[in-house]
Design a protein around this motif. Sequence first.
Motif, mmCIF file in Angstrom:
data_model
loop_
_atom_site.group_PDB
_atom_site.id
_atom_site.type_symbol
_atom_site.label_atom_id
_atom_site.label_comp_id
_atom_site.label_asym_id
_atom_site.label_seq_id
_atom_site.Cartn_x
_atom_site.Cartn_y
_atom_site.Cartn_z
ATOM 1 N N ARG A 116 1.214 4.606 -2.908
ATOM 2 C CA ARG A 116 0.791 5.958 -2.527
ATOM 3 C C ARG A 116 0.983 6.963 -3.656
ATOM 4 N NH1 ARG A 116 3.421 6.374 3.546
ATOM 5 N NH2 ARG A 116 1.982 4.914 4.588
ATOM 6 N N ARG A 117 2.081 6.853 -4.372
ATOM 7 C CA ARG A 117 2.309 7.802 -5.461
ATOM 8 C C ARG A 117 1.199 7.699 -6.508
ATOM 9 N NH1 ARG A 117 7.959 7.419 -8.549
ATOM 10 N NH2 ARG A 117 7.035 5.392 -9.073
ATOM 11 N N TYR B 224 0.828 -1.199 0.000
ATOM 12 C CA TYR B 224 0.000 0.000 0.000
ATOM 13 C C TYR B 224 0.868 1.257 0.000
ATOM 14 C CZ TYR B 224 -3.980 3.012 1.183
ATOM 15 O OH TYR B 224 -4.952 3.984 1.164
ATOM 16 N N ALA B 225 1.963 1.204 0.745
ATOM 17 C CA ALA B 225 2.876 2.356 0.773
ATOM 18 C C ALA B 225 3.503 2.584 -0.595
ATOM 19 C CB ALA B 225 3.962 2.130 1.833
ATOM 20 N N LEU C 245 -4.738 10.169 3.499
ATOM 21 C CA LEU C 245 -3.787 10.527 2.456
ATOM 22 C C LEU C 245 -4.312 11.726 1.675
ATOM 23 C CD1 LEU C 245 -1.142 9.754 1.001
ATOM 24 C CD2 LEU C 245 -2.526 8.315 -0.536
ATOM 25 N N LEU D 173 -1.966 9.268 -5.054
ATOM 26 C CA LEU D 173 -1.906 10.732 -5.088
ATOM 27 C C LEU D 173 -2.099 11.266 -6.508
ATOM 28 C CD1 LEU D 173 0.989 11.435 -2.542
ATOM 29 C CD2 LEU D 173 -1.451 11.971 -2.276
ATOM 30 N N ILE E 27 -4.084 7.041 4.830
ATOM 31 C CA ILE E 27 -2.641 7.030 4.590
ATOM 32 C C ILE E 27 -2.049 5.651 4.828
ATOM 33 C CG2 ILE E 27 -1.936 7.685 6.938
ATOM 34 C CD1 ILE E 27 0.110 9.580 5.635
ATOM 35 N N ASN E 28 -2.718 4.831 5.650
ATOM 36 C CA ASN E 28 -2.281 3.460 5.929
ATOM 37 C C ASN E 28 -3.414 2.486 5.622
ATOM 38 O OD1 ASN E 28 0.370 4.129 7.021
ATOM 39 N ND2 ASN E 28 -0.705 4.874 8.849
#
Length: 287
Positions: free
Chosen positions: A124-125, A120-121, A151, A128, A178-179
């Motif tokens: 993130r890009r 998941y991290a 996020l 976004l 965000i997580n």
Amino acid sequence: MYPSSTIALSPSPSLFAPYCRCAQRVFVRAHGSLIHTSNCWRQPGVSLRHFRVYHRRSPHVRPPRDTFHTPPPPIRLPKMPAVTSPPPQLFFSNEISTMDEWAKRTGIPLTTAEALGTNYARARRWLLSVRTSLVQEQGWRDVTPLDSRLLFDIECPTPYRSSRGLPRSPNMRLQIPINASSFFSRERRVQWEMVFHSALFPGLRHTVPAVADLLHLLQCLLTGMVVLIKEEQVPGEGVYRTIRGLPPVEWVTSHEAALVDIFGASHYRQLFRAASDTRVAFKLERA
């Protein structure tokens, strides 16, 4: 004996010529009358003679001129109403047992929370970029102040309007944590249901690529958490549900590079095989 009347007809030679030499006596019942012909045609093209009509009811009523020429009126069947079914609906569930069932179907094991958080991290890009696309190209705007657990948090006016131009529903709102662990918080389950069960995804996933990308990415990251469900009524059997847990294989193929960066080559190959097999990507159950 029935009263009789004599009438003369002049049939078309081309129509009756094939029967000129073989016609003898013909008895035809039509419109309540017995039609008797004798010595009908002696030579090809010769007019019909001695046409005697014996009427059962009135001796002076002749059969309609179009008795033998007017085809029956066409049978008009009633139009059957079109069979319609509601479109697929998005359904959110953070039950681990549901995700584990999908993991067994796809062959992609349900890893630890730490491993899910790592993937998941890495995504993130991409997540976004979805927010940026909606804000810059679709007119969404950020909600402030931003919750530290999110996020991004964006909204836009609903496109559904009444005949007077008034909004039919509140603003569409999209929140992404965000997580990944936030999706499984019992205290925040209603929050995520309000996001995924709203009119956002049914209304925009076919017309706004960023919304479709977000849905498909979440289906790859957390398979079984967000699924599409279509219910259909089968006559005599009841209601059946077709559940889709993975994105179309065409989407998986077109985003191969980004998915390999997130999951790795081995995981991507298994994801591709599962999305290619409709028996795996879809599940049929009785409601």
